[in-house]
Write a protein that holds these residues in place. Sequence first.
Motif, PDB file in Angstrom:
ATOM      1  N   GLU A 135     -64.939 -13.911   4.471  1.00  0.00           N
ATOM      2  CA  GLU A 135     -65.156 -12.259   4.575  1.00  0.00           C
ATOM      3  C   GLU A 135     -66.573 -11.922   4.988  1.00  0.00           C
ATOM      4  O   GLU A 135     -66.935 -10.894   4.477  1.00  0.00           O
ATOM      5  N   GLU A 155     -64.295 -15.885  13.891  1.00  0.00           N
ATOM      6  CA  GLU A 155     -62.905 -15.455  13.041  1.00  0.00           C
ATOM      7  C   GLU A 155     -62.889 -16.357  12.014  1.00  0.00           C
ATOM      8  O   GLU A 155     -62.304 -16.050  10.919  1.00  0.00           O
ATOM      9  N   TYR A 156     -62.833 -17.574  12.381  1.00  0.00           N
ATOM     10  CA  TYR A 156     -62.812 -18.674  11.365  1.00  0.00           C
ATOM     11  C   TYR A 156     -63.698 -18.499  10.018  1.00  0.00           C
ATOM     12  O   TYR A 156     -63.139 -18.368   8.890  1.00  0.00           O
ATOM     13  N   GLN A 211     -62.387 -15.563   7.936  1.00  0.00           N
ATOM     14  CA  GLN A 211     -61.181 -15.685   7.147  1.00  0.00           C
ATOM     15  C   GLN A 211     -62.001 -16.699   6.002  1.00  0.00           C
ATOM     16  O   GLN A 211     -61.226 -16.471   4.857  1.00  0.00           O
ATOM     17  N   LYS A 212     -62.700 -17.390   6.047  1.00  0.00           N
ATOM     18  CA  LYS A 212     -63.046 -18.248   5.048  1.00  0.00           C
ATOM     19  C   LYS A 212     -64.133 -17.510   3.866  1.00  0.00           C
ATOM     20  O   LYS A 212     -64.249 -17.880   2.643  1.00  0.00           O
TER      21      LYS A 212
END
Length: 617
Positions: free
Chosen positions: A605, A598-599, A602-603
């Motif tokens: 895509e 997920e991280y 977010q950073k």
Amino acid sequence: MIRKNQHGSRFSPHRPSKPGLPQDSKPANKQNASGSDRLEQLIQKATNLTSSLPTSRYTASRQNLRIIPMGGIEEVGENMTVLEYGDDLIVIDMGLAFPDDTMPGVDYIIPDTKWLEQNKRRIRGVIITHGHLDHIGAVPYILPKLGDPPVYTMALTAGFIKKRLEEFGLVGRSRINVLTKDDTLALGSFKIRFFRLNHSIPDSVGLSITTPVGQVVYATDWKFDHTPADGKPTEFDKIAKFGAEGVLLLMSDSTNSVKPGYCISERELGITIDRTFSEIKGRIIFANFATSISRIQQVFNAAAKYNRKIIVTGRSMVNNIEIALSLGYLKIQPKIVIKSEQAKKYPDNQIVVLTTGSQGEDAAGLARIARGDHKTIKIKKGDTAIVSASPIPGNERAVAAVLSNLTRLGAHVIYNKTLDIHTSGHAHQEELKLMIALTKPKFFMPIHGEHHMIVTHAELGKTMGIPEQNIFSLDNGQILEINSAREAKSVEDPKISSGYVFIDGLGVGDVGEVVIRDRQVMAQDGMFVIIVTLDRRAGKLINQPDIISRGFIYMKGNDDLIREVKHEVRKLVESKGKEKLEPNWAFLRNIIRDEIGEYLYQKTERRPMVLPVIIEV
Ligand SMILES: [Zn+2]
């Protein structure tokens, strides 16, 4: 060889399951039925009395004929159909399909035959309609699993099957019986007669199958060609005779059902090939399917006429020409074929190179010639490359790349978009209608094609007067059942799986859905490995986590991101590491995978495959 029978699926967003009968799908509307509605219902009931029955009244019986498609009704390729009556089973064709972009690394797809394997003692025989790979390609994979039942087919097809079995070291296990189109075959409750059809390969036959319930006409890949290259047109007289006897069910090829009019005759194409040869001054590189014996004949004819020698390259092209020659399906002029080393002795305008690779296949002759890594044939200015095939859907890009490579090397290219240098082997709409008109079937089941082609073919059936409820456009997994009262319906049998089996290298069925999904993820956004070294008892990090990235980001240019990820991993281990101490650390691994995944999204895509590896010391 692994035979785990893990089934893949085609990753279509959804495969709608069809209601049993067309009328079942109509909403019940009893309360609101107006007078005219009711009248309509009554009329419909009266006119359809002998056709399909509602599900509730329908009872399965061993006295029913079951048509069981194992493949070829939701895709082009992988054709295989089973007919069942009482204790008897017959199998028609055993084809393979080629993978699409969603199946990285898969070589071929074959039907799932688990149910058939369980019922192999009931198989009375296997009938093969013609020698294309989408009808014979799966024979070496499936035949041994079915206890090597006898195979029945025409001479050229038998030649191709024997060659294939030879390549797999399976010669002599199954009896390959060579029949003629005028033979009658009795297999259990079935009596099979044959009729010649035209197609892009000689010896293509359709089947009339007499069953205790009625006659089934199975029209495999076909077209009507009044002037075929081999001078042997379709046997209309037989088809009309079957029609006069009464046809219960027609199953017919849908590949070109969206194309209006008539398919071009192979003879007309011969004229185009002749004219093209007459105009070309340099060498000719001619690529087509190795199985298109008729087309190969036309190339030999044109070459002889214009005094050109032929170099044959590509293993399957050489094999198939040898088989067709030895069985008399190809007539060639003496000394017309030369070895490529002899080419130097002849001027360019006396050379034709006949090769495989019309679909842009990487390993085939044409692609190697176009890449410049063919052993003996190097493209030069003045060469003309003719690609005599239209790309099978999915192969367009590969074909375009080969064409571009050829032009880069200085060749002139001729292909189906620049000239009618190819004709299909599949009937267009007017021919399809004529088949329906000749057979006059009670029930109609379009086969061979993607769903939209099958539905278009079904529509043609409707315009020919077949009632909608008598037309069955089935999905894989559905079975057509016809009882002794000649009532038909589509049913599903949970015992019969309709999945796909993937072939990858030597593995048959060991690459399943999970493996394919992993490959898709890695192909899209790469892989991100996090290596965590833990103190087993304390559940604490010993070293800084290690990161390996492949196909996701280039590590050197992304120091900040890597540092942040390491920091996040450290935080996770510190907060969760002691929470649940298990021998395999599954809990911690899952948390790292989900949270870091997920991280990273977010950073960046992007969603690489995140693989946490936990080493305990
Ligand atoms: Zn075919």
